[in-house]
Design a protein around this motif. Structure first.
Motif, mmCIF file in Angstrom:
data_model
loop_
_atom_site.group_PDB
_atom_site.id
_atom_site.type_symbol
_atom_site.label_atom_id
_atom_site.label_comp_id
_atom_site.label_asym_id
_atom_site.label_seq_id
_atom_site.Cartn_x
_atom_site.Cartn_y
_atom_site.Cartn_z
ATOM 1 N N PRO A 1 0.846 -1.202 0.000
ATOM 2 C CA PRO A 1 0.000 0.000 0.000
ATOM 3 C C PRO A 1 0.882 1.253 0.000
ATOM 4 C CG PRO A 1 -0.779 -1.586 1.631
ATOM 5 C CD PRO A 1 0.555 -2.083 1.156
ATOM 6 N N THR A 2 0.471 2.258 -0.760
ATOM 7 C CA THR A 2 1.298 3.466 -0.872
ATOM 8 C C THR A 2 1.558 4.105 0.489
ATOM 9 O OG1 THR A 2 -0.747 4.642 -1.433
ATOM 10 C CG2 THR A 2 0.694 4.040 -3.250
ATOM 11 N N GLY A 3 0.572 4.054 1.375
ATOM 12 C CA GLY A 3 0.738 4.655 2.695
ATOM 13 C C GLY A 3 1.841 3.999 3.518
ATOM 14 N N ASP A 4 2.068 2.714 3.312
ATOM 15 C CA ASP A 4 3.156 2.030 4.033
ATOM 16 C C ASP A 4 4.506 2.597 3.635
ATOM 17 O OD1 ASP A 4 1.053 0.495 4.875
ATOM 18 O OD2 ASP A 4 1.923 -1.433 4.295
ATOM 19 N N LEU A 5 4.655 2.845 2.344
ATOM 20 C CA LEU A 5 5.910 3.405 1.848
ATOM 21 C C LEU A 5 6.133 4.796 2.437
ATOM 22 C CD1 LEU A 5 8.084 2.382 -0.170
ATOM 23 C CD2 LEU A 5 6.987 3.769 -1.916
ATOM 24 N N GLY A 6 5.040 5.532 2.565
ATOM 25 C CA GLY A 6 5.124 6.889 3.071
ATOM 26 C C GLY A 6 5.630 6.986 4.500
ATOM 27 N N PRO B 1 11.200 12.557 6.804
ATOM 28 C CA PRO B 1 12.523 13.032 7.242
ATOM 29 C C PRO B 1 13.075 12.124 8.347
ATOM 30 C CG PRO B 1 11.045 14.879 6.992
ATOM 31 C CD PRO B 1 10.215 13.646 6.765
ATOM 32 N N GLY B 2 14.310 11.707 8.223
ATOM 33 C CA GLY B 2 14.922 10.815 9.203
ATOM 34 C C GLY B 2 14.645 9.351 8.934
ATOM 35 N N ASN C 1 12.579 10.910 1.006
ATOM 36 C CA ASN C 1 12.461 11.521 -0.331
ATOM 37 C C ASN C 1 12.558 10.523 -1.483
ATOM 38 O OD1 ASN C 1 11.737 14.124 0.162
ATOM 39 N ND2 ASN C 1 13.783 14.999 -0.057
ATOM 40 N N ILE C 2 12.176 9.295 -1.255
ATOM 41 C CA ILE C 2 12.120 8.315 -2.346
ATOM 42 C C ILE C 2 11.167 8.791 -3.440
ATOM 43 C CG2 ILE C 2 10.225 6.964 -1.325
ATOM 44 C CD1 ILE C 2 11.581 4.434 -2.348
ATOM 45 N N GLU C 3 10.308 9.740 -3.096
ATOM 46 C CA GLU C 3 9.288 10.221 -4.036
ATOM 47 C C GLU C 3 9.860 10.793 -5.327
ATOM 48 O OE1 GLU C 3 9.330 11.008 -0.801
ATOM 49 O OE2 GLU C 3 7.488 10.173 0.032
ATOM 50 N N SER D 1 0.989 18.955 3.156
ATOM 51 C CA SER D 1 2.085 18.238 2.487
ATOM 52 C C SER D 1 3.375 18.249 3.297
ATOM 53 C CB SER D 1 2.338 18.848 1.103
ATOM 54 O OG SER D 1 2.902 20.144 1.219
ATOM 55 N N GLN D 2 3.308 18.752 4.534
ATOM 56 C CA GLN D 2 4.490 18.787 5.405
ATOM 57 C C GLN D 2 4.878 17.371 5.858
ATOM 58 O OE1 GLN D 2 6.177 21.673 6.135
ATOM 59 N NE2 GLN D 2 4.757 22.527 4.631
ATOM 60 N N PRO D 3 6.115 17.182 6.307
ATOM 61 C CA PRO D 3 6.501 15.892 6.897
ATOM 62 C C PRO D 3 5.488 15.461 7.948
ATOM 63 C CG PRO D 3 8.422 17.288 6.673
ATOM 64 C CD PRO D 3 7.231 18.137 6.285
ATOM 65 N N GLY D 4 5.046 14.226 7.830
ATOM 66 C CA GLY D 4 4.050 13.715 8.769
ATOM 67 C C GLY D 4 2.621 14.046 8.386
#
Lengths: 135, 135, 135, 135
Positions: C67-72, C77-78, C83-85, D75-78
């Protein structure tokens, strides 16, 4: 970088008036000496695909400081600049793009027009270019 | 923005039926009046490279409100629009793209078909386009 | 390459019905096992910017079979995939993209949905995905 | 396709006047309902990098029918839409882009302004947008 917004808008306005006069719907783009957009106008119901072409014509005319149609004569199969169109993110080498000069003859930008036959595109571009040169 | 999803799906369905009828495997794309995708279908085992071509044909037909093949006649070497294909992120100027009109004749979108000969691509596109115009 | 057009259209149809049921306007994209578009539908008045996002969600879900959300969660940051996007011409890593499995559990494609909150995007994607898995 | 050239130029002019009033140098872009450029003006000595940003702001505002800054909060981190900026060929999600409505409240296009602080960009965009809504 050459042409001012005031001059660019005068070129757009002259090209727009010429378009009304000959009954065509145009996309009109003006770039400065750095080949970056300064002013743009798309007339109601003008071809959507001519938006990008008008900007590319203006850039092409400034990239090589000549009318776009002149470049197109050298880019034909067998010609010295065959397929130069794939460079610079896409050039347009048929008529409708012209350098814009100031009163002293110095090139300060360019105009690109697209939306009808290449002859009409050229005629409208010339009206825009002349409006600045004559100032 | 012109064509509705219902109309777009009717065009896809008619093009699909025509494809089955003449025994071809097609990519079928429908764009709206803004040249943005509304509906798409790729038939099983259709050429993968035709995916992008079908979408570009649909966009091209709307960008200039004419059949893609008409534009291709003017973009040949020596023609007035030589290499126009490098504009707009890539145009396809051989047959298979057609504007879609509503019952009153107004252009509300376009269809692009790719997957076989350009003649068959055109035939299938026509079936899709007619399905909307006739509604 | 996995999913058939018939299965893809069933997924679109199920997602469309779920969209009507919860009162949202969606862009719905289905890709095959090769991450190439098979079927697409944009509902009337759906956000135009969600067109590209729905396709990118479908591709992202198949690119990494999750699922895309898992990748997110890993791209923050950290995080390990920060930034794989920017890869693959642009990934979308928030919810709304899901792999599509056949009855045996094998991944045969993916669905991407965009047009509302990410929760609703995910709900609609799930309806589309389930329609194929349950066949 | 929504906004007319006349309306678009009125928006550019109002934004230009506001820029003079508060002493800033702006790039001002107007797109139609299809998110395609209708009018553009770059003020003398405005940041060159803001040319592309102004156009992307206008497109972004129309793509999602909201102020660009609203999208940036999500669209911010998190946040739920982290890195949405990689879609659609590049979105700009900080302030300076606004939908343009007609007198009846219907969205007919958008304005994007870039060249100074995001607060000033927003102020100038608002002047342009209001000029059309108030007509």
């Amino acid at each position: 970088m050459g042409i001012s917004l005031e001059q660019a808008q005068a070129a757009v306005q002259a090209a727009y008036q010429k378009s009304l006069e000959i009954g065509v719907k145009m996309n009109i783009a003006i770039v400065d000496a750095g080949a970056n957009l300064v002013a743009f106008a798309r007339m109601d119901d003008a071809w959507l695909g001519s938006l990008d072409i008008s900007i590319k014509k203006a850039k092409t005319a400034r990239f090589f400081d000549m009318p776009t149609g002149d470049l197109g004569q050298a880019s034909q199969p067998g010609g010295p600049l065959f397929n130069i169109e794939v460079s610079n993110g896409g050039l347009i080498t048929f008529p409708g793009g012209l350098p814009i000069k100031d009163g002293s003859g110095k090139i300060i930008g360019a105009i690109g027009v697209s939306g009808d036959t290449v002859e009409n595109d050229h005629t409208v571009a010339e009206a825009g270019s002349n409006a600045v040169a004559g100032q």
